[in-house]
Design a protein around this motif. Structure first.
Motif, PDB file in Angstrom:
ATOM      1  N   VAL A 179       0.850  -1.192   0.000  1.00  0.00           N
ATOM      2  CA  VAL A 179       0.000   0.000   0.000  1.00  0.00           C
ATOM      3  C   VAL A 179       0.890   1.248   0.000  1.00  0.00           C
ATOM      4  N   TRP A 180       1.900   1.245   0.870  1.00  0.00           N
ATOM      5  CA  TRP A 180       2.792   2.406   0.965  1.00  0.00           C
ATOM      6  C   TRP A 180       3.527   2.653  -0.346  1.00  0.00           C
ATOM      7  N   LEU A 181       4.003   1.552  -0.965  1.00  0.00           N
ATOM      8  CA  LEU A 181       4.747   1.687  -2.224  1.00  0.00           C
ATOM      9  C   LEU A 181       3.870   2.294  -3.313  1.00  0.00           C
ATOM     10  N   SER A 182       2.633   1.787  -3.428  1.00  0.00           N
ATOM     11  CA  SER A 182       1.725   2.313  -4.454  1.00  0.00           C
ATOM     12  C   SER A 182       1.429   3.787  -4.212  1.00  0.00           C
ATOM     13  N   LEU A 183       1.235   4.147  -2.937  1.00  0.00           N
ATOM     14  CA  LEU A 183       0.977   5.549  -2.601  1.00  0.00           C
ATOM     15  C   LEU A 183       2.167   6.411  -3.003  1.00  0.00           C
ATOM     16  N   TYR A 184       3.374   5.889  -2.716  1.00  0.00           N
ATOM     17  CA  TYR A 184       4.598   6.618  -3.053  1.00  0.00           C
ATOM     18  C   TYR A 184       4.685   6.845  -4.558  1.00  0.00           C
ATOM     19  N   VAL A 185       4.415   5.774  -5.330  1.00  0.00           N
ATOM     20  CA  VAL A 185       4.484   5.889  -6.789  1.00  0.00           C
ATOM     21  C   VAL A 185       3.427   6.868  -7.300  1.00  0.00           C
ATOM     22  N   LEU A 186       2.204   6.792  -6.733  1.00  0.00           N
ATOM     23  CA  LEU A 186       1.135   7.705  -7.152  1.00  0.00           C
ATOM     24  C   LEU A 186       1.511   9.154  -6.842  1.00  0.00           C
ATOM     25  N   SER A 187       2.067   9.397  -5.639  1.00  0.00           N
ATOM     26  CA  SER A 187       2.409  10.779  -5.279  1.00  0.00           C
ATOM     27  C   SER A 187       3.582  11.291  -6.120  1.00  0.00           C
ATOM     28  N   LYS A 188       4.490  10.367  -6.478  1.00  0.00           N
ATOM     29  CA  LYS A 188       5.602  10.759  -7.371  1.00  0.00           C
ATOM     30  C   LYS A 188       5.062  11.157  -8.738  1.00  0.00           C
ATOM     31  N   LYS A 189       4.063  10.387  -9.184  1.00  0.00           N
ATOM     32  CA  LYS A 189       3.453  10.693 -10.484  1.00  0.00           C
ATOM     33  C   LYS A 189       2.838  12.086 -10.465  1.00  0.00           C
ATOM     34  N   ILE A 190       2.190  12.448  -9.339  1.00  0.00           N
ATOM     35  CA  ILE A 190       1.599  13.783  -9.235  1.00  0.00           C
ATOM     36  C   ILE A 190       2.686  14.839  -9.210  1.00  0.00           C
ATOM     37  N   ALA A 191       3.759  14.590  -8.418  1.00  0.00           N
ATOM     38  CA  ALA A 191       4.825  15.584  -8.262  1.00  0.00           C
ATOM     39  C   ALA A 191       5.563  15.832  -9.564  1.00  0.00           C
ATOM     40  N   SER A 192       5.646  14.772 -10.426  1.00  0.00           N
ATOM     41  CA  SER A 192       6.437  14.904 -11.655  1.00  0.00           C
ATOM     42  C   SER A 192       5.672  15.622 -12.757  1.00  0.00           C
ATOM     43  N   ARG A 193       4.375  15.952 -12.507  1.00  0.00           N
ATOM     44  CA  ARG A 193       3.596  16.577 -13.574  1.00  0.00           C
ATOM     45  C   ARG A 193       3.499  18.079 -13.395  1.00  0.00           C
TER      46      ARG A 193
END
Lengths: 193, 193
Positions: A179-193
């Motif tokens: 769960v934490w990993l997916s959240l991290y990847v999702l938040s990275k995706k938001i930050a990179s846009r």
């Protein structure tokens, strides 16, 4: 005016593959394989826990009595929850590996994965708690309710249960990390846009 | 050339408030208030569960024996886990209301919230399972291990425990919904960019 409007379209469509989540996906698959292995071994260890002992019922008379996991509803729920986790991990490993071969996982799919991960985290954690609570009584007994401990008699049975509990704790932690990993990847995706 | 380069900067910086998460944040606060109320009432109901009954120990002799939640380690863990959930919900409600007054929550803050939500989901679900497993034995007994049921004697004590378990189940579900809601808002944020 047209010179300002045109760059908007390529900017929006090229924004999708900005963050490369392949590294996160490899860790994701590794955690799911760990979850599968831990859940499967926990089930096998618990199912093979049956132990028969000669229990003295009267002076000079002893009858063979078996301790099995099916004698406690908490362990039946435990087996059911871990079986679901095991099956779920097989399906998601297959889907993740497929996504990895195609070069990445879509945001929608990742969102669906992490929703089920969180649900299973709750189910597996509750099963670990239920089996752990009953095992603690079996291990220590409870003088207030006059529940006698049984682990001094059924030592191998209790060893199987303890190992199974440890493995299901590992499964729960693997689900939390997923769960934490997916959240991290999702938040990275938001930050990179 | 300069006429094409200039719109890029305002486009990137104006992308942040594209998805309005205020509605999601209101539901978030409502769920956290529900979590707080359910956890608090569960703690109060369990702490006030003490019941004393005259138990016959020999013909013509009965002694008053009390049933308390402190007599079982599973219930002590249950109280500890729900206290943590209660305290956590107070802190996060305060932070969420502050964010709501400022007009929205940042992605980083939401990411941190949902990480702790998932951790607490595991802790509260395990506590519900542990207390539930022991309560089931108290309610039904177990003939195989010769653990006698105690709920036929301590009826009010068991009623308190059952209510408390139901409330902690509601807490677990509220935490799961909080995780799902945050994931939904995060994925909407990605989709809107």
């Amino acid at each position: 005016m047209p010179t300002i409007d045109t760059p908007e379209v390529p900017l929006k469509s090229s924004a999708a593959p900005e963050y490369n989540s392949t590294k996160g996906l490899v860790v994701d698959v590794a955690l799911r394989v760990l979850l599968f292995a831990a859940a499967l071994v926990a089930i096998i260890v618990l199912v093979t826990s049956k132990q028969t002992k000669l229990i003295p019922v009267a002076p000079g008379l002893a009858v063979p009595l078996a301790a099995k996991f099916t004698q406690s509803p908490a362990f039946i729920y435990f087996i059911a929850a871990l079986s679901v986790a095991c099956l779920y991990s097989i399906i998601t490993v297959a889907l993740s590996v497929l996504a990895l071969m195609r070069g990445g996982v879509s945001t929608k799919m990742q969102f669906q994965f992490v929703m089920f991960d969180a649900l299973l985290l709750g189910i597996v954690a509750a099963a670990t708690g239920a089996a752990g609570g009953v095992s603690y009584v079996a291990f220590k007994g409870n003088s207030h309710t006059r529940w006698n401990k049984i682990c001094n008699t059924y030592d191998s049975f209790c060893f199987h249960i303890a190992s199974s509990l440890l493995l299901s704790l590992i499964s729960s932690i693997a689900l939390l990390l997923l769960v934490w990993l997916s959240l991290y990847v999702l938040s990275k995706k938001i930050a990179s846009r």
